[in-house]
Write a protein that holds these residues in place. Structure first.
Motif, PDB file in Angstrom:
ATOM      1  N   ASN A 147       0.820  -1.212   0.000  1.00 46.32           N
ATOM      2  CA  ASN A 147       0.000   0.000   0.000  1.00 46.32           C
ATOM      3  C   ASN A 147       0.859   1.270   0.000  1.00 46.32           C
ATOM      4  N   GLU A 148       2.068   1.173   0.513  1.00 51.23           N
ATOM      5  CA  GLU A 148       2.932   2.343   0.577  1.00 51.23           C
ATOM      6  C   GLU A 148       3.763   2.549  -0.685  1.00 51.23           C
ATOM      7  N   LEU A 149       3.726   1.590  -1.612  1.00 51.19           N
ATOM      8  CA  LEU A 149       4.497   1.732  -2.841  1.00 51.19           C
ATOM      9  C   LEU A 149       3.882   2.806  -3.729  1.00 51.19           C
ATOM     10  N   ARG A 150       4.713   3.608  -4.332  1.00 45.65           N
ATOM     11  CA  ARG A 150       4.242   4.673  -5.212  1.00 45.65           C
ATOM     12  C   ARG A 150       4.316   4.286  -6.691  1.00 45.65           C
ATOM     13  N   SER A 151       5.190   3.346  -7.029  1.00 46.17           N
ATOM     14  CA  SER A 151       5.307   2.895  -8.411  1.00 46.17           C
ATOM     15  C   SER A 151       4.252   1.824  -8.683  1.00 46.17           C
ATOM     16  N   THR A 152       3.298   2.132  -9.542  1.00 48.51           N
ATOM     17  CA  THR A 152       2.219   1.186  -9.830  1.00 48.51           C
ATOM     18  C   THR A 152       2.742  -0.066 -10.522  1.00 48.51           C
ATOM     19  N   LYS A 155       4.562  -2.267  -8.048  1.00 47.78           N
ATOM     20  CA  LYS A 155       3.587  -2.836  -7.125  1.00 47.78           C
ATOM     21  C   LYS A 155       2.887  -4.037  -7.746  1.00 47.78           C
ATOM     22  N   TYR A 240      -6.757  10.472   5.604  1.00 50.18           N
ATOM     23  CA  TYR A 240      -5.326  10.709   5.402  1.00 50.18           C
ATOM     24  C   TYR A 240      -5.036  12.204   5.265  1.00 50.18           C
ATOM     25  N   ARG A 250       4.126   9.523   7.506  1.00 46.93           N
ATOM     26  CA  ARG A 250       3.608   8.309   6.875  1.00 46.93           C
ATOM     27  C   ARG A 250       3.409   7.192   7.911  1.00 46.93           C
TER      28      ARG A 250
END
Length: 348
Positions: A147-152, A155, A240, A250
């Motif tokens: 869930n914390e990954l920014r690169s789709t 992920k 959030y 975070r």
């Protein structure tokens, strides 16, 4: 202010603020019992749409999808329960499926006084406890990391890789584990490069539990993240934003927003896991264990298999299986009650 009067059973016209039925009662009449004035009832309507018959008639196509699952449960889950009667009757192959004669608690006394049963019982408790303690929190941690990954792209690739072991057959997984831990396997080759001696892992009782739990982690943790990732999508994004406005980083957002948002899912899955606490993976243990590691590897399911199928002592095996099922029922009822009292979330 005048109010419209409707005869009983007559539906009021469109646009009425409140539909009422006024029944005029004459003072002193026998029917009214001497009460004066009118009795006002809310209009109940003539078309009741809250009945199960109306729902079945309206959505019968959806309900028809339940037919096959219900038939499956009836045939393979509920009807076989009748066979538990042979735990109290002596069964001989070729005779009646419900046994020949009533023996009462004879077989229950047999396994209670059997030291081998208590060895496999505690092996089951220890192996189930280790599996629950390790394999339950890891999917939550992995889902939070995803869930914390920014690169789709990264992920999706990571999720697909973590899902793959779940789709492998138990036989294939057991074969991979045996190849890795054999005397000439990958693990012993790495130990040889480090100058250590080879270890016969699957022939030493002290190594079996670690090998079993490790294989369970590799096979089930990735697939277990699916429900938690689905639960994460239901968390309100405004929470959030409010946390960021309050200065939460975070880590604090994850601790105070994400985890409370998926707590109901965690509680439900924990109750289900506790209910299957005694149902340690029979197939994997059967494929991995051998007489050299019975001391720590033999569990109730494999013991019942050897006693019931191999030795044809079906009544004794049924008594042990019934005992295991009763323990599982007690565990899930207890876990559900504790979860309902402490957190208000439960299965029922």
């Amino acid at each position: 202010m005048t109010s419209a009067q409707f005869s009983p059973g007559t539906q009021p016209g469109r646009g009425a603020a409140a539909a009422v039925v006024v029944e005029d009662q004459v003072a002193g009449s026998g029917r009214s019992g001497g009460r004066r004035g009118g009795r006002v009832k809310p209009y109940g309507g003539t078309n009741n749409t809250n009945t199960w018959r109306h729902a079945l008639k309206k959505d019968w196509r959806l309900y028809s999808l339940l037919v096959l699952p219900l038939v499956f449960l009836l045939i393979f889950r509920y009807l076989p329960m009748a066979g538990n009667v042979i735990a109290f009757r002596r069964f001989r192959p070729g005779s009646s499926i419900f046994g020949d004669e009533w023996v009462g608690f004879h077989y229950i006394e047999m396994f209670i006084n059997d030291p081998t049963f208590w060895r496999v019982f505690w092996n089951t408790v220890i192996l189930g406890g280790l599996t629950l303690a390790v394999c339950f929190p890891l999917p939550i941690i992995l889902a939070l990391m995803f869930n914390e990954l920014r690169s789709t792209v990264f992920k999706r690739v990571a999720q697909s890789i973590s899902y793959l072991p779940h789709f492998m057959s138990i036989v294939i997984v057991a074969g991979i584990v045996m190849q890795l831990t054999s005397l000439n396997g990958t693990v012993n080759q790495l130990l040889g490069l480090l100058g250590a001696e080879s270890v016969p892992f699957l022939q030493l009782p002290e190594w079996f539990r670690a090998i079993y739990v490790s294989s369970e982690v590799w096979q089930t943790v990735g697939w277990g993240t699916i429900l938690y990732l689905a639960a994460l999508t239901t968390v309100d994004p405004q929470l959030y934003e409010a946390a960021r406005i309050d200065g939460a980083n975070r880590w604090k957002q994850m601790w105070h927003v994400t985890l409370p948002g998926i707590t109901p899912t965690m509680v439900v899955l924990l109750v289900l896991s506790v209910g299957t606490f005694m149902s340690v993976g029979f197939e994997k243990v059967l494929l991995l264990y051998n007489p050299l590691v019975y001391e720590t590897a033999d569990i109730i399911a494999t013991y019942v298999y050897r006693v019931g199928i191999t030795s044809s002592n079906f009544s004794y095996a049924t008594a042990i299986g019934l005992f295991e099922a009763i323990i599982g029922l007690i565990l899930i009822l207890t876990a559900n009650g504790v979860a309902r009292k402490l957190g208000g979330t439960s299965l029922w």
